[in-house]
Design an enzyme around this catalytic site. Structure first.
Site, PDB file in Angstrom:
ATOM      1  N   GLU A   2      -2.160   5.987  -0.045  1.00 42.08           N
ATOM      2  CA  GLU A   2      -2.055   6.986   0.674  1.00 42.08           C
ATOM      3  C   GLU A   2      -0.716   7.503   1.208  1.00 42.08           C
ATOM      4  O   GLU A   2      -0.689   8.527   1.771  1.00 42.08           O
ATOM      5  CB  GLU A   2      -3.185   6.670   1.870  1.00 42.08           C
ATOM      6  N   THR A  42      -8.210   5.539  -5.037  1.00 39.16           N
ATOM      7  CA  THR A  42      -8.174   4.261  -4.359  1.00 39.16           C
ATOM      8  C   THR A  42      -9.482   3.737  -4.150  1.00 39.16           C
ATOM      9  O   THR A  42     -10.538   4.629  -3.489  1.00 39.16           O
ATOM     10  CB  THR A  42      -7.293   4.040  -3.232  1.00 39.16           C
ATOM     11  N   LYS A  95      -7.660  -8.252  -1.439  1.00 37.99           N
ATOM     12  CA  LYS A  95      -6.880  -7.727  -2.429  1.00 37.99           C
ATOM     13  C   LYS A  95      -6.593  -8.728  -3.383  1.00 37.99           C
ATOM     14  O   LYS A  95      -5.876  -9.806  -3.007  1.00 37.99           O
ATOM     15  CB  LYS A  95      -5.665  -7.226  -1.736  1.00 37.99           C
ATOM     16  N   TRP A 110      -8.324  -3.924  -5.633  1.00 37.24           N
ATOM     17  CA  TRP A 110      -9.139  -4.006  -4.665  1.00 37.24           C
ATOM     18  C   TRP A 110     -10.490  -4.632  -5.013  1.00 37.24           C
ATOM     19  O   TRP A 110     -11.036  -4.307  -6.068  1.00 37.24           O
ATOM     20  CB  TRP A 110      -9.478  -2.727  -3.973  1.00 37.24           C
TER      21      TRP A 110
END
Ligand code: AMP
Length: 549
Positions: free
Chosen positions: A335, A190, A449, A454
């Site tokens: 996550e 990420t 975002k 991202w």
């Protein structure tokens, strides 16, 4: 000797990913996978066939030298071959590392290096991403191109294999090792607020538990009758777990390939009679626009799960009023595997006004069993009331929540509450109401975002600071009708003349095109906190609707 009295006496079968597919193949002959292929046609097969080919892949990878614990990368759209990678790789005990092709070249290079992938399985359309960086990837010993043999692309790469040719030579028998359920199964990076992307390493057990929880009636409500289409990519948090959830339920899994546009989606929905779809708001806006223009309906679809960003009221209302579809709001993160909260439809909604229902549907839902969450005061670290008003740092914990990033030597992603309990700090600012509905109201992390992906505000600011004439730079995310958020760049100039075009030209060479700010605003000064940090919240409040006509 009899076991201690306090222990239960039930079997402890390990929860392993391979067993999901074994189960579907054995007990759900009607379920299977429908895929839009890069070759152009629509491909159908049963879970039994998927299992055989996943075993052939496991044999092929073993022959190429892959071992348990090795990282094997994929760069691919949602398709049946990618599905086979999920099972063939994790099933043999290696780690399926799904790489996001939308990252820019340096990031792809970094994460392959960081993960030390030794084989890559790549869709033919992504070969061009590997060609320019292969010299810098010494860990990669082989590249398998996932396409029919007669569509193999021409390339300068060595050690290339064709997926179909490779697995055709292999046996359809493979004995999955009975791994420790805590073994690593899948790796997903990420992009953080700054610096390099970070890896989240899922285990077999966390993946299976996430699937158990996610298919429940009060979550995604998936049964063997369901026809589910993840439009969220399989390179982004495992398509929200759908390639695991569908076989667990014996549901039909529909994979749209690279076709995320309105017309492609409509064709597949109509072909497969899809009833549940998942994805970020941007995708649904595109689909609705196409349906409206063509005056089409999608009567098979009952539910659209929306996550990755807040569910806009206009989307909730359009799906409800024009198509009788329930927008199911979802919150989660890479996550958190990712599903953590959902706003499922329930009976009491029948007696609610549209406004009351839409209020729930524009929230982020409530936690599933297994996920604990709390909001904390930024200053005192004390939990805040669940009154729907108090805004605090959102922290979560549970068996499918991260405790440490891949190869990190500490668990500094966790924070302790006043009782010494560990929580994962999400970086989101949220409210919780008295019915446990979560609402994300801001972000403590410095990111934008856009369309589900991202953009690091800090990296963009640092790039802008390199431009001659820029004294100070600040990037915030502002509301965008199509992409949910887009970056806006504020610049304090020094005395030299500086035009917007010059900054754009400069940035063009430093960042990916889709990172370029939608506008650049020159200001005399920027707001700061007492400690000298940029006070972005003030700017966000003032400019939030800047790009909305
Ligand atoms: P990712 O790890 O790329 O899946 O992104 C996770 C982040 O997306 C979260 O930390 C939130 O900032 C944002 N996000 C996800 N779901 C929602 C939602 N329902 N409402 C608002 N933001 C969301």
């Amino acid at each position: 000797m009899s076991p201690p009295f306090s222990l239960g006496q039930m079997m402890s079968q390990p929860l392993l990913i391979c067993d999901l597919l074994e189960y579907a193949a054995q007990h759900h002959e009607h379920g299977g996978i429908i895929s839009k292929r890069l070759e152009g046609d629509i491909h159908h097969y049963s879970y039994k066939e998927a299992l055989k080919r996943s075993k052939q892949l496991a044999n092929a990878l073993t022959q190429l030298g892959a071992k348990q614990g090795d990282r094997i990368g994929t760069l691919a759209w949602n398709g049946y071959r990618h599905f086979e990678c999920y099972y063939g790789i994790s099933g043999m005990g290696a780690i399926c590392h799904t790489i996001n092709p939308r990252l820019f070249s340096e990031q792809i290079e970094y994460i392959i290096q960081h993960a030390q992938d030794n084989i890559l399985l790549v869709d033919a359309c992504f070969i061009h991403l590997i060609e320019p960086i292969i010299e810098k990837l010494p860990s990669v010993k082989g590249i398998v191109v996932m396409i029919d043999e007669d569509h193999m692309p021409k390339t300068s790469l060595d050690n290339m294999y064709n997926y179909e040719a490779l697995i055709a030579q292999q046996s359809t028998e493979f004995t999955w090792p009975r791994l420790d359920p805590q073994s690593a199964a899948c790796l997903c990076y990420t992009s953080g607020t700054t610096g390099n992307p970070k890896g989240v390493l899922y285990s077999h057990e966390s993946t299976v538990l996430h699937a158990f929880a996610s298919r429940n009636p009060d979550a995604l409500n998936i049964s063997s009758d369901s026809v589910v289409m993840p439009v969220v990519p399989m390179y982004h948090v495992c398509a929200w777990g759908m390639p695991y959830i569908a076989p667990m339920a014996g549901a039909t899994l529909v994979l749209p390939g690279s076709g995320m546009g309105g017309e492609d989606l409509y064709t597949l929905i109509d072909h497969a009679n899809v009833d549940l779809m998942l994805g970020v708001p941007t995708v649904w806006l595109g689909l609705l626009e196409y349906l409206n223009k063509q005056n089409l309906k999608i009567p098979s679809v009952k539910t659209v799960g929306v996550g990755g960003a807040a569910s806009p009221r206009a989307l909730v209302e359009a799906l409800d009023k024009q198509h009788n579809i329930y927008l199911l709001p979802i919150w989660g993160m890479t996550e958190t595997s990712p599903l953590a909260t959902l706003g499922a439809k329930h009976k009491a909604m029948d007696n609610m006004t549209d406004n009351e229902r839409y209020k729930i549907q524009t929230s982020a839902g409530k936690p599933m069993f297994g996920i604990e969450m709390e909001i904390f005061d930024e200053q005192t670290n004390a939990p805040l009331p669940h009154d729907g008003i108090s805004r605090g740092l959102l922290r979560v914990r549970g068996p499918w929540v991260i405790k440490q990033y891949y190869k990190s030597d500490n668990n500094d992603c966790l924070v302790k509450d006043s009782l010494g309990q560990d929580w994962f700090d999400t970086g989101d600012i949220a409210t919780l109401d008295s019915h446990s509905y979560l609402r994300i109201v801001d972000r403590a992390k410095d990111v934008v975002k856009s369309g589900g992906e991202w953009i690091s505000s800090i990296d963009l600011e640092n790039a802008a600071l390199g431009c001659d004439g820029v004294n100070e730079a600040c990037v915030i995310g502002v509301k965008h009708e199509k992409w949910d958020e887009r970056p806006l760049l504020f610049i304090v100039k020094n005395e030299k003349p500086l035009a917007k075009e010059t900054v754009y030209q400069f940035l063009n060479e430093k960042v990916a095109k889709w990172w370029l700010p939608d506008d650049i605003i020159f200001v005399k000064e920027l707001p700061h906190t007492a400690t000298g940090k940029l006070q972005k919240r003030t700017l966000r409040d003032e400019y939030w609707e800047y790009l909305i006509k």
